[in-house]
Write a protein that holds these residues in place. Structure first.
Motif: not given
Ligand code: ADP
Ligand code: MG
Length: 324
Positions: A283-306
């Motif tokens: 079963c593919t398992i992919t690492r897609i991000g990190t938990m942080n202290l921001t209390t919101k979700i931020e998306l990044f694509y090609e090193n830029k905010l998405f």
């Protein structure tokens, strides 16, 4: 045919599970759970007009019903064991029951779950519900609230396949909730929509590894938002790594839902173990991000905010949801 003949013909099978002291046929079932295991209990309902239509194939209704219930058990890191089934029908239609029962037992047998009881009632619309009971060693369940600061975020399989299938059906003026055979869809898309594979084995393997888990039924961002809220943390996702189904747009994959994949978090030190679990269970398992202290979700694509999609996922009572 009367009610008890119906139950006998379509739902009564021999059970080999020693935990079942009394199965179908009495006022209630009696189960002796194994020592040192907790019960994990879930239920999911499918309603005509909302989840399927009168034209839907009963086989598909049953497989989808089982898959969504099993997926909840998988997300707890538990092993599914026993089920009860409630069926509301307007008439006794033996062809319908035959096909429904075949679909049901295809999943019950595959996952070694015993049907131990249920109810049959008459009503205007068809309505089916499963209560599924699983077991997990004491205090080993995977909760939504367990994510820890700096944990990695992972997803199993590919996301967006079911949402992509729904979009294709709409584009061809077909109702996805018909849940019927459809030549427009590939076999993979049909399975994603009507017979998703619950991640039972992987969920169980993650018991001692993952810090939190949730299954993706209503959209990846919607579920991640829940996981963040319950863990009192925020998250950053790197979309470049997201395992998206072929030809599926990014925003559809992020919010489409019906994936029934697992979204989970784990300590960075668990990376090698998680790779091994992926290989062991094919079963593919992919690492897609990190938990942080921001209390919101931020998306990044090609090193830029998405840009965050306007709607995070789906809610039955309010339609598409925007989370907070
Ligand atoms: P009661 O009237 O006491 O509720 P029922 O006649 O409804 O009993 O049910 C008889 C037995 O059949 C019970 O053990 C019940 O759990 C089981 N049963 C009823 N409906 C179903 C079903 N759809 N699938 C499996 N077992 C069922
Ligand atoms: Mg009854």
């Amino acid at each position: 045919m009367n009610e008890s003949e119906l139950i006998k013909r379509y739902f009564l099978r021999e059970n080999k599970d020693e935990c079942i002291k009394l199965g179908i046929g009495d006022d209630a079932a009696v189960i002796q759970p194994p020592a040192n295991e907790q019960l994990v209990v879930t239920t999911d309902t499918m309603v005509e007009g909302s989840h399927f239509t009168a034209q839907s194939k009963p086989y598909d209704i049953a497989t989808k019903l089982m898959a969504v219930n099993l997926s909840d058990i998988a997300a707890m890191g538990a092993t599914p064991k026993w089920a009860t089934l409630t069926v509301t029908l307007s008439v006794i239609d033996e062809l319908w029951l035959h096909s429904f029962s075949d679909g049901l037992f295809s999943y019950l047998d595959r996952y070694q779950v015993s049907l131990v009881g249920g109810d049959v009632t008459k009503g205007e619309q068809t309505n089916v519900a499963i209560q599924l009971i699983g077991i997990v060693p004491t205090q080993k369940e995977l909760r939504r609230s367990g994510a820890v600061l700096n944990d990695d975020i992972y997803v199993t399989g590919e996301i967006g396949c079911a949402a992509q299938a729904v979009r294709i059906l709409y584009e061809n003026n077909q109702n996805p909730s018909h849940l019927h055979e459809n030549s427009i869809l590939s076999a993979e898309q049909k399975n994603a929509l009507y017979a998703p594979e619950p991640r039972i084995e992987v969920g169980r393997a993650l018991r001692d590894i993952a810090t939190s888990a949730i299954d993706i039924s209503d959209g990846l961002l919607h579920e991640l938002n829940i996981l963040c809220e319950q863990s009192l943390l925020g998250a950053a996702l790197t979309l470049d790594q997201l395992p998206i189904a072929k030809n599926c747009e990014m925003n559809l994959a992020l919010t489409g839902g019906d994936d029934y994949e697992l979204l989970f978090t784990a300590n960075k030190e668990a990376r090698d173990t998680i790779n091994t679990i992926a290989q062991q269970h094919n079963c593919t398992i992919t690492r897609i991000g990190t938990m942080n202290l921001t209390t919101k979700i931020e998306l990044f694509y090609e090193n830029k905010l998405f840009a965050m999609p306007k709607k995070l996922g789906f809610d039955h009572f309010i339609g598409a949801t925007d989370g907070k």
